[in-house]
Write a protein that holds these residues in place. Structure first.
Motif, short mmCIF file in Angstrom:
data_model
loop_
_atom_site.label_atom_id
_atom_site.label_comp_id
_atom_site.label_asym_id
_atom_site.label_seq_id
_atom_site.Cartn_x
_atom_site.Cartn_y
_atom_site.Cartn_z
N UNK A 29 0.82 -1.20 0.00
CA UNK A 29 0.00 0.00 0.00
C UNK A 29 0.86 1.26 0.00
N UNK A 30 1.90 1.27 0.83
CA UNK A 30 2.80 2.42 0.87
C UNK A 30 3.52 2.59 -0.47
N UNK A 83 11.25 6.36 -9.62
CA UNK A 83 9.89 6.03 -10.07
C UNK A 83 9.89 4.75 -10.91
N UNK A 84 10.85 4.63 -11.80
CA UNK A 84 10.92 3.43 -12.64
C UNK A 84 11.20 2.18 -11.80
N UNK A 85 12.08 2.31 -10.81
CA UNK A 85 12.43 1.17 -9.97
C UNK A 85 11.25 0.74 -9.09
N UNK A 86 10.59 1.71 -8.45
CA UNK A 86 9.48 1.38 -7.57
C UNK A 86 8.28 0.87 -8.36
N UNK A 103 9.24 -15.52 -1.16
CA UNK A 103 10.52 -15.77 -1.84
C UNK A 103 11.09 -14.50 -2.47
N UNK A 104 10.52 -13.35 -2.17
CA UNK A 104 10.96 -12.08 -2.78
C UNK A 104 11.32 -11.03 -1.73
N UNK A 105 12.11 -11.38 -0.72
CA UNK A 105 12.43 -10.37 0.32
C UNK A 105 13.19 -9.18 -0.23
N UNK A 106 13.94 -9.36 -1.32
CA UNK A 106 14.71 -8.25 -1.89
C UNK A 106 13.81 -7.17 -2.48
N UNK A 107 12.55 -7.50 -2.70
CA UNK A 107 11.61 -6.52 -3.24
C UNK A 107 11.01 -5.63 -2.16
N UNK A 108 11.38 -5.87 -0.93
CA UNK A 108 10.88 -5.07 0.20
C UNK A 108 12.02 -4.27 0.84
N UNK A 109 13.01 -3.93 0.05
CA UNK A 109 14.24 -3.34 0.61
C UNK A 109 14.37 -1.84 0.38
N UNK A 110 13.32 -1.18 -0.11
CA UNK A 110 13.43 0.28 -0.28
C UNK A 110 13.42 0.95 1.09
N UNK A 111 14.48 1.67 1.45
CA UNK A 111 14.59 2.21 2.81
C UNK A 111 13.44 3.14 3.19
N UNK A 112 13.07 4.06 2.32
CA UNK A 112 12.02 5.03 2.66
C UNK A 112 10.67 4.35 2.86
N UNK A 113 10.35 3.43 1.97
CA UNK A 113 9.07 2.73 2.09
C UNK A 113 9.05 1.85 3.34
N UNK A 114 10.14 1.13 3.59
CA UNK A 114 10.19 0.25 4.76
C UNK A 114 10.08 1.05 6.06
#
Length: 202
Positions: A29-30, A83-86, A103-114
């Protein structure tokens, strides 16, 4: 003692990772909100470029040539790349099932969003299949991590003990004595009772 600590580690991992489905949903959602905000900003840049009857790239190059706006051009380029990455990450997470997201923990690694998710994160009771699978994976992971930690911690002491213990002596093979030779049995010969002729030699 070590088994009890490993059990505690497994339970801690189970409780922690069981929240992953809820965390991933709030992260999604974020992430969608940030992508929408960046999309609006980039549309404004495109609108400014369109007013000048030039493209986005030409607008950024013109800004970079002016010292006053050079920093703004770099800021816009960083925003476009983000923007393209997110947006790519958002599409992949939306298309994935809750089990696939495990199986996709690397997709939750954006510092600002986390950071934004953790600030307002609300734990939930995991009643779903993904929650149960996350809890199981967390238990195994926590147990394995603590077991590996204690194994590495006690390895030097085990090596020292093996060095201090003398090597067991090899048992010398017993020399077998040859069995005593049996004495030949003398067979008594029956007396010859046949009549003999005088002067005859046998």
């Amino acid at each position: 003692m070590i088994r009890a600590l490993c059990l505690i580690g497994g339970l801690t991992g189970a409780v922690g990772l069981s929240q992953f489905p809820e965390y991933s949903q709030q992260y999604l959602q974020r992430l969608g909100g940030q992508v929408d905000e960046l999309t609006r900003d980039i549309k404004q840049l495109d609108a400014m470029a369109l007013d000048l009857r030039i493209g986005r790239e030409q607008r950024l190059e013109d800004m970079a040539e002016v010292p006053t706006f050079a920093a703004d051009a770099a800021h816009w380029r960083a925003k476009i790349a983000r923007h393209a990455r997110l947006r790519e990450t958002l599409i992949m997470l939306q298309d994935a099932t809750p089990m696939e997201r495990l199986t996709m923990p690397h997709r939750f690694a954006d510092p600002q969003t986390a950071q934004a998710v953790w600030d307002d994160f609300t734990p939930a009771v995991p009643f779903s299949t993904a929650g149960a699978a996350s809890a199981g994976a967390g238990f195994l992971g926590g147990w394995a991590m603590l077991a590996a930690f204690f194994a590495a911690l006690t390895a030097p002491f085990r090596r020292m003990k093996r060095t201090a213990d003398p090597a067991p002596k090899r048992a010398e093979p017993a020399i077998r004595a040859d069995p005593p030779l049996s004495r030949p049995t003398l067979v008594a010969q029956a007396p010859d009772n046949r009549p003999r002729l005088a002067g005859a030699q046998r």
